[in-house]
Every structure is written in C-alpha cells, then in structure tokens.
Scaffold this active site. Structure first.
Site, PDB file in Angstrom:
ATOM      1  N   ASN A  30      34.738  41.671  43.469  1.00  0.00           N
ATOM      2  CA  ASN A  30      34.002  40.936  42.444  1.00  0.00           C
ATOM      3  C   ASN A  30      32.494  40.882  42.717  1.00  0.00           C
ATOM      4  OD1 ASN A  30      33.490  38.629  44.074  1.00  0.00           O
ATOM      5  ND2 ASN A  30      35.446  37.718  43.506  1.00  0.00           N
ATOM      6  N   TYR A  81      41.934  33.964  46.401  1.00  0.00           N
ATOM      7  CA  TYR A  81      41.346  32.638  46.635  1.00  0.00           C
ATOM      8  C   TYR A  81      42.416  31.559  46.840  1.00  0.00           C
ATOM      9  CZ  TYR A  81      37.025  34.902  45.447  1.00  0.00           C
ATOM     10  OH  TYR A  81      35.949  35.761  45.475  1.00  0.00           O
ATOM     11  N   GLY A  82      43.356  31.463  45.884  1.00  0.00           N
ATOM     12  CA  GLY A  82      44.365  30.420  45.993  1.00  0.00           C
ATOM     13  C   GLY A  82      45.207  30.574  47.252  1.00  0.00           C
ATOM     14  N   GLU A 126      50.984  40.633  50.885  1.00  0.00           N
ATOM     15  CA  GLU A 126      49.929  41.190  50.018  1.00  0.00           C
ATOM     16  C   GLU A 126      50.295  42.622  49.621  1.00  0.00           C
ATOM     17  OE1 GLU A 126      46.951  40.363  48.407  1.00  0.00           O
ATOM     18  OE2 GLU A 126      47.213  42.463  47.790  1.00  0.00           O
ATOM     19  N   HIS A 166      38.294  38.438  34.310  1.00  0.00           N
ATOM     20  CA  HIS A 166      38.572  37.036  34.623  1.00  0.00           C
ATOM     21  C   HIS A 166      39.895  36.550  34.021  1.00  0.00           C
ATOM     22  CE1 HIS A 166      33.900  36.330  34.809  1.00  0.00           C
ATOM     23  NE2 HIS A 166      34.343  37.030  35.835  1.00  0.00           N
ATOM     24  N   GLU A 170      25.895  36.548  31.991  1.00  0.00           N
ATOM     25  CA  GLU A 170      25.239  36.909  33.230  1.00  0.00           C
ATOM     26  C   GLU A 170      24.401  38.162  32.995  1.00  0.00           C
ATOM     27  OE1 GLU A 170      28.194  39.374  36.004  1.00  0.00           O
ATOM     28  OE2 GLU A 170      28.992  37.384  35.604  1.00  0.00           O
ATOM     29  N   ASN A 221      31.931  31.990  35.564  1.00  0.00           N
ATOM     30  CA  ASN A 221      32.774  32.833  36.414  1.00  0.00           C
ATOM     31  C   ASN A 221      33.767  31.952  37.178  1.00  0.00           C
ATOM     32  OD1 ASN A 221      29.870  33.507  36.182  1.00  0.00           O
ATOM     33  ND2 ASN A 221      30.594  35.515  36.740  1.00  0.00           N
ATOM     34  N   GLY A 255      40.689  39.385  44.701  1.00  0.00           N
ATOM     35  CA  GLY A 255      39.527  39.683  43.871  1.00  0.00           C
ATOM     36  C   GLY A 255      38.205  39.594  44.616  1.00  0.00           C
ATOM     37  N   MET A 315      29.488  36.104  42.164  1.00  0.00           N
ATOM     38  CA  MET A 315      28.803  34.984  41.503  1.00  0.00           C
ATOM     39  C   MET A 315      29.652  33.726  41.650  1.00  0.00           C
ATOM     40  SD  MET A 315      27.369  36.819  38.086  1.00  0.00           S
ATOM     41  CE  MET A 315      26.320  35.471  37.553  1.00  0.00           C
ATOM     42  N   PHE A 328      35.893  31.980  40.167  1.00  0.00           N
ATOM     43  CA  PHE A 328      36.543  31.818  41.471  1.00  0.00           C
ATOM     44  C   PHE A 328      36.212  30.519  42.195  1.00  0.00           C
ATOM     45  CE2 PHE A 328      33.217  34.877  43.365  1.00  0.00           C
ATOM     46  CZ  PHE A 328      32.622  33.965  44.222  1.00  0.00           C
TER      47      PHE A 328
HETATM   48  P1  FAE Z   1      43.393  37.169  43.243  1.00  0.00           P
HETATM   49  O1  FAE Z   1      42.089  37.011  43.916  1.00  0.00           O
HETATM   50  O2  FAE Z   1      43.521  38.189  42.155  1.00  0.00           O
HETATM   51  O3  FAE Z   1      44.482  37.462  44.371  1.00  0.00           O
HETATM   52  C1  FAE Z   1      45.814  37.766  44.089  1.00  0.00           C
HETATM   53  C2  FAE Z   1      46.343  38.704  45.150  1.00  0.00           C
HETATM   54  O4  FAE Z   1      47.767  38.815  45.015  1.00  0.00           O
HETATM   55  C3  FAE Z   1      45.806  40.128  45.046  1.00  0.00           C
HETATM   56  O5  FAE Z   1      45.288  40.525  46.298  1.00  0.00           O
HETATM   57  C4  FAE Z   1      47.021  40.955  44.630  1.00  0.00           C
HETATM   58  O6  FAE Z   1      46.994  42.282  45.146  1.00  0.00           O
HETATM   59  C5  FAE Z   1      48.166  40.165  45.210  1.00  0.00           C
HETATM   60  N1  FAE Z   1      49.438  40.344  44.509  1.00  0.00           N
HETATM   61  C6  FAE Z   1      49.662  40.408  43.186  1.00  0.00           C
HETATM   62  N2  FAE Z   1      50.993  40.550  42.922  1.00  0.00           N
HETATM   63  C7  FAE Z   1      51.621  40.552  44.129  1.00  0.00           C
HETATM   64  C8  FAE Z   1      52.978  40.673  44.513  1.00  0.00           C
HETATM   65  N3  FAE Z   1      53.969  40.765  43.610  1.00  0.00           N
HETATM   66  N4  FAE Z   1      53.273  40.683  45.836  1.00  0.00           N
HETATM   67  C9  FAE Z   1      52.280  40.580  46.758  1.00  0.00           C
HETATM   68  N5  FAE Z   1      50.973  40.473  46.441  1.00  0.00           N
HETATM   69  C10 FAE Z   1      50.642  40.452  45.137  1.00  0.00           C
HETATM   70  O7  FAE Z   1      43.885  35.801  42.611  1.00  0.00           O
HETATM   71  N6  FAE Z   1      34.808  35.764  39.599  1.00  0.00           N
HETATM   72  C11 FAE Z   1      33.733  35.000  39.884  1.00  0.00           C
HETATM   73  O8  FAE Z   1      33.862  33.770  39.981  1.00  0.00           O
HETATM   74  N7  FAE Z   1      32.494  35.559  40.068  1.00  0.00           N
HETATM   75  C12 FAE Z   1      32.289  36.907  39.935  1.00  0.00           C
HETATM   76  O9  FAE Z   1      31.158  37.391  40.127  1.00  0.00           O
HETATM   77  C13 FAE Z   1      33.403  37.730  39.604  1.00  0.00           C
HETATM   78  N8  FAE Z   1      33.250  39.065  39.419  1.00  0.00           N
HETATM   79  C14 FAE Z   1      34.364  39.847  39.209  1.00  0.00           C
HETATM   80  C15 FAE Z   1      34.211  41.225  39.129  1.00  0.00           C
HETATM   81  C16 FAE Z   1      35.338  42.036  39.011  1.00  0.00           C
HETATM   82  C17 FAE Z   1      35.174  43.524  38.896  1.00  0.00           C
HETATM   83  C18 FAE Z   1      36.638  41.458  38.999  1.00  0.00           C
HETATM   84  C19 FAE Z   1      37.868  42.319  38.912  1.00  0.00           C
HETATM   85  C20 FAE Z   1      36.785  40.086  39.077  1.00  0.00           C
HETATM   86  C21 FAE Z   1      35.655  39.272  39.168  1.00  0.00           C
HETATM   87  N9  FAE Z   1      35.781  37.886  39.267  1.00  0.00           N
HETATM   88  C22 FAE Z   1      34.676  37.116  39.493  1.00  0.00           C
HETATM   89  C23 FAE Z   1      37.094  37.224  39.108  1.00  0.00           C
HETATM   90  C24 FAE Z   1      37.691  36.734  40.436  1.00  0.00           C
HETATM   91  O10 FAE Z   1      37.657  37.756  41.390  1.00  0.00           O
HETATM   92  C25 FAE Z   1      39.125  36.255  40.173  1.00  0.00           C
HETATM   93  O11 FAE Z   1      39.068  35.199  39.244  1.00  0.00           O
HETATM   94  C26 FAE Z   1      39.805  35.756  41.436  1.00  0.00           C
HETATM   95  O12 FAE Z   1      39.890  36.771  42.404  1.00  0.00           O
HETATM   96  C27 FAE Z   1      41.210  35.238  41.138  1.00  0.00           C
HETATM   97  O13 FAE Z   1      41.683  34.565  42.286  1.00  0.00           O
HETATM   98  P2  FAE Z   1      43.233  34.323  42.504  1.00  0.00           P
HETATM   99  O14 FAE Z   1      43.406  33.595  43.768  1.00  0.00           O
HETATM  100  O15 FAE Z   1      43.810  33.746  41.265  1.00  0.00           O
END
Ligand code: FAE
Length: 547
Positions: free
Chosen positions: A163, A65-66, A85, A488, A403, A526, A159, A166, A528
């Site tokens: 995910n 997301y960020g 990535e 989360h 939820e 949640n 994520g 939600m 995101f």
């Molecule tokens: P994120 O989306 O985790 O992205 C970080 C990216 O950086 C990933 O693609 C990594 O592979 C990549 N990365 C990491 N280290 C490196 C590196 N050294 N070099 C290159 N790439 C790298 O971060 N949230 C909701 O609001 N609603 C939901 O329904 C929900 N359900 C979820 C269900 C599951 C099973 C999971 C696992 C999470 C869920 N979440 C939900 C949480 C949400 O997906 C999470 O908070 C966000 O994805 C975090 O966003 P960021 O941008 O912080």
C-alpha cells in the site's frame, strides 16, 4: 541458502528462525524468472510450518493489520498464537539483491498467480502497458469479480506490503457514519493514538516538503486545489521521512524515490514487518506459516474448531492439505478473504449458526481514479516520490477526499493524478456460488457513478479554473475514470451485525472477525489506521473477557 535478511542482520537480537516457518529461501532463487519460480517451488520446506494434527490455542487467519494486532496483544497476554498466511514471507532478497520488484518493471514477484501484469493504470498515452510475467505467488493480487477488480496484498504483512502508506485518521465528525456502534471518545482518546503509534505514522517536515523536487507534483496539486477554493491537507504516512531525505541526498539506496510502491518497498516504508510484526516476533509466542491457505473452519468434536489448510507451492499448487485444531480462530484474511471464507462456511454447513448478515455490507470505500493534463508551463516533475503526502478535502461539501497521487514514471508527464475516496452509498454482497465452487460478489460497474459525480465536484471545478482537461489515456483509450477497481475493500462481516460489537461472530463462540470485513464499506479516508484502531479496541475487550 542463507535465510537471514539484510534487516535481520541489522537486528541480530531477534532471530527470524522459528518465527516465520517453512519458507526457507524460496524467493532467493525464484524471484526473477519463470523457470526459477517453477524450479524453486520444490524447495519449499515443510519442516517448521504448522504440522498436520497440531492443536493450538489461537489460530489467526491472515497477517495484515487486524491479524498482526490480534497476534501481538494475545502474545503479550501470554497466549501462544499461530498465524496462517496464504502469501509468502517476503524476507529474502532475490538474485537481483532485492526482495521486491520495481513498479516500472513487474516480474513474478509482482502479482499473485498471473501470467500477465494487471496494472491499475493499464495504459499510457493510450497504449496498453501490461506485460507477460512468470506465474508466481507474488505480492499483489488483482482479484477480479464481476464488476470490480479488488487489489490486495499477499504475504506476511498483508496490504502493508503494497500500500501507499497513507496513515489517515478520519475526521471525528465523520466517525459516527463509519462505525455507528463504536464509542468515538474511546477511539479518539485511546485506540487511534495507539494504532498510529504502533504503525509509526508521522507527517512530512513542511519545510522539506516545500523544497523537495520529488514533491513538486504534490505542490502543484495543492496550488490547483487552493486556487479553486478547496482545502489541501497534509496526511501522515508510515514512510521514514529521514530515510527519504537521505534518498534525495543520494546517501542511501533509493526506494520511494526509485518508484517502489505497488509491488513492495525495499527500504524506507514501515510495513507491518517493521512495526507490529517485529514486536510480535519479539514475544517469542507466535509462529507464522506462509504459503498456507485456510479453506475450512468447523466445530471440532471435542470443542474448539477443526481448521483445514492447503500448503501452497510458489506456482499456486497444493503441496499438502493439513488439518489442525484451534481453541479459538480469528478471521483476519482481509475484507474479501474473510467474507469469501465465511459465506462458504455458512452455505456449506460447516458453520451453520452464522447469521444472515454474513457477506453483506461490502463497499469499495468509494475509490475512483483520474488524471488531469496540465499546461506545459506547469510540470509535475520527472522525479516523484511514490508515497503520497497530501489530499484535497471536499468530503463535507462534495463527498470526496482525493489524495494527490504520484505517477512515478521517471519522465515528465505534465499530469496530475488522483485517487479519490468518495461517499458512495452502494453496497455489494458476497454469496456462495455452489455450482462454481466459489464466492461471488454482486458489485456492478455502474455503481461507481456516484463516486465519479463526487470526484467531479473537485476536478471539474479545478479544470475550469486552470483551463485544463482530464487525461483520457490512462485507463484505456478515451476513458477518463478509473472506475473498475478498488484498493480499499471493506465490509462483508460487519461489526454489530454479523458479529457482536467487538467482533465475536454470532452463533459460534470462539470465532472472531478482526479485519477490514468489520467496517461497513467506507471510512471517508484511507482505511488501515481505522482497521488497526478497531482491532486494538476489540482485542483488548476479547482478552479481558474471553480468555
Ligand atoms: P489485509 O492487510 O488484506 O491482510 C489479509 C491477509 O490475509 C493477506 O495477507 C492475505 O494474503 C491473507 N489471506 C487471505 N485469505 C487467506 C486464507 N484463506 N488463508 C490464509 N491467509 C489468507 O487485511 N490503506 C491505507 O490506509 N492507506 C494507503 O495508502 C493504502 N494504499 C493502498 C494501496 C494499494 C495498492 C492497496 C492494494 C491497498 C491500499 N490500502 C491503503 C488498503 C490497505 O492496505 C487495506 O485496507 C488493509 O491492508 C486491510 O487490512 P486487513 O487487516 O483487513
């Protein structure tokens, strides 16, 4: 091999070539079997990914997301961006015609470099349900720290690939405790609406909800909540509701109604690939290198930053190590990824001026899971949409928002299942373990006890009222609480502590944090939407003042 995905075929105006660089069709051969996954590692093309020695104006680490918000707004402002990535592109079907594996049949695509699945619900009727899978750079990482397993998405879209979709905006009265240094008027007036529009969030049609067989489990959850005096709330999601109605009518391939979720949705869910990243791609200013993992960022002699990147094979080996230069670097590797990198870079002297807040303020958003056993006259349905659409709000009185989650097993389980988000005050800290060469997290399993107590504020009362009991067979034998995990992760480089009030890292101009690491451990719902809205706020300021 053909690297045009079905989605691309429907949008011929936008070419993916040159946008996502260097993956070719790795998944095309590799998706299903151990042998294929191993064999295909050699086919990873290095032709179009970021070349060693490149100099880029902006490098974004991570495509969740960020990272997606940062890349979009920078590109719209005329800045060329390269996104790095560590996971795969997830744009090409495997030999079964599908990009992602089903929740009920995990394979190599499902897990990040594991030989056995690590399902959040590890047991059913007490029996373990994990199975052997080929080691592969799959989409879901179950990353194990001392006292907690942190589930995260891996691949272009972060994520959003795995995910539940939600898309929940916290109640405004709770915002001051979530991000105390941020102006709530601006967030609720501008950035939350911008984020929700960009993500494509919407609420289920209430009339359809009342009649849809696939939401019987949610209606049962609502009935039980309301009979015990708890407010039930509908929550927006990023699923395409029209598509789900067509799934129910049998006119399109099923995704949410086929149990797809944890290992990716092949249809229906608007992940970042369909929203922010589609717009990123349309700018023509952004390239992405999948299967590239950043391992170091350090000041470069002539200004800017030297970034070291490992190019990975689909079995997780390093195929090449590249050094590039970037004028500015955005850490968007997720709470865990960004925290691990920053504690390492501070401790090893690569970024010596980072302050003492690095690694601190990490929380699990108070996640805890449980199931309840319903009576035989109160079934939850054999068909359960994998996208949750409602929750029980007892935040103000009991510190829990639960939820109503699906158990999409395809059979009647007579179970109600919940993921509770609780006001757990415990915070962990990442630190660099020099002898082991890794970042550790000091979380302890016992720190989940406040979450269990808060979740009990809802479910003990419901059980008493309904004459029901907790399920004890889902997380082991005779174990009620799923207190070993979080979906989360939040914090580790907290806003206005490790960074200034807009994500600029203290001590090193030109370095930014723009992901969930900024949020100090809890969002009350949640996370995101809040991560996206905060990124929208911060990048607007950074573009206006720094570029
Ligand atoms: P994120 O989306 O985790 O992205 C970080 C990216 O950086 C990933 O693609 C990594 O592979 C990549 N990365 C990491 N280290 C490196 C590196 N050294 N070099 C290159 N790439 C790298 O971060 N949230 C909701 O609001 N609603 C939901 O329904 C929900 N359900 C979820 C269900 C599951 C099973 C999971 C696992 C999470 C869920 N979440 C939900 C949480 C949400 O997906 C999470 O908070 C966000 O994805 C975090 O966003 P960021 O941008 O912080």
């Amino acid at each position: 091999m053909d690297d045009v995905s079905p989605r691309e075929a429907r949008s011929p105006g936008l070419s993916r070539r040159g946008f996502i660089a260097g993956t070719g069709s790795i998944l095309g051969v590799a998706a299903l079997g151990g042998r294929a996954a191993t064999a295909c590692a050699a086919t990873v093309s290095t032709a179009a990914s970021i070349p060693a020695g490149a100099h880029v104006p902006v490098l974004v680490i991570g495509t969740g997301y960020g990272g997606s918000v940062a890349a979009l707004r920078l590109a719209e402002a005329g800045v060329n961006v390269h996104m790095v990535e560590m996971g795969m592109a997830w744009d090409t079907p495997g030999s079964d015609g599908k990009i992602f594996a089903n929740t009920t049949s995990p394979d190599g695509r499902s897990y990040w470099l594991r030989t056995k699945s690590k399902q959040p619900l590890s047991n059913f009727l007490g029996f373990p349900i994990d199975r052997t899978i080929p080691r592969y750079t799959g989409v879901l990482d179950a990353e194990e720290f001392g006292g907690i397993i942190v589930y995260q998405g891996r691949g272009v879209g972060g994520g959003s690939l795995v995910n539940g979709g939600m898309a929940v905006t916290p109640k405004r009265e709770n915002f001051g405790a979530i991000l105390p240094s941020v102006n709530a008027d601006e967030m609720y007036g501008t950035y939350y609406p911008r984020a929700n529009a960009g993500l494509g969030a919407s609420v289920i049609d209430p009339a359809w909800f009342e009649s849809a067989a696939c939401y019987q489990y949610t209606r049962v959850g609502r009935k039980h909540a309301q009979r015990s005096g708890f407010p039930f709330v509908f929550v927006p999601t990023v699923y395409d509701w029209d598509y789900m109605q067509q799934e129910a009518a049998g006119t399109v391939p099923k995704s949410a109604l086929a149990g797809e979720i944890l290992y990716g949705n092949n249809h229906g869910k608007r992940s970042l690939q369909q929203t922010y990243l589609a717009r990123v791609r349309a700018t023509g200013r952004v390239t992405i290198s999948p299967l590239h993992k950043v391992t170091s960022v350090a000041p470069a002699a002539g200004g800017g930053y030297t970034v070291v990147i490992d190019q990975l094979t689909t079995t997780g080996d390093t195929a090449a190590t590249k050094t590039v230069t970037a004028d500015r670097v955005f850490f968007a590797a997720g709470s865990v990824g960004t925290s691990k990198l920053l504690v390492k870079l501070k401790a090893t002297g690569a970024l010596p001026n980072l302050n003492g807040e690095i690694g601190k303020g990490w929380g699990d958003n108070g996640n805890v899971m449980c199931g309840r056993a319903n009576h035989l006259w109160d079934p939850t349905g054999s068909l359960q949409a994998s996208i949750p659409t409602g929750g029980i709000d007892n935040w103000a009185a009991g510190g829990a928002f639960a939820e109503v989650a699906p158990l999409p097993t395809g059979i009647e389980t007579y179970a109600s299942f919940y993921l509770a988000i609780t006001k757990n005050p415990n915070r962990g800290q990442f630190s660099w373990n020099a002898s082991a060469g890794r970042a550790d997290l000091n979380w302890q399993t016992a720190w989940k006890q406040p979450s269990i107590d808060m979740a009990k504020s809802i479910f003990d009362k419901i059980n008493r009222k309904e004459g029901t009991i907790y399920r004890t067979d889902l997380f082991g034998t005779a174990k009620i609480w799923g207190d070993h995990l979080t979906y989360h992760p939040l914090g580790g480089a907290v806003l206005n502590r490790a960074t200034d009030n807009h994500g600029r890292l203290h001590g090193h101009p030109g370095l930014y944090v723009i992901d969930g690491a900024l949020i100090p451990g809890n969002t009350s719902v949640n996370p995101f939407v809040t991560i996206t809205a905060l990124a929208e706020r911060n990048i607007e300021k950074i573009i206006a003042t720094d570029l």
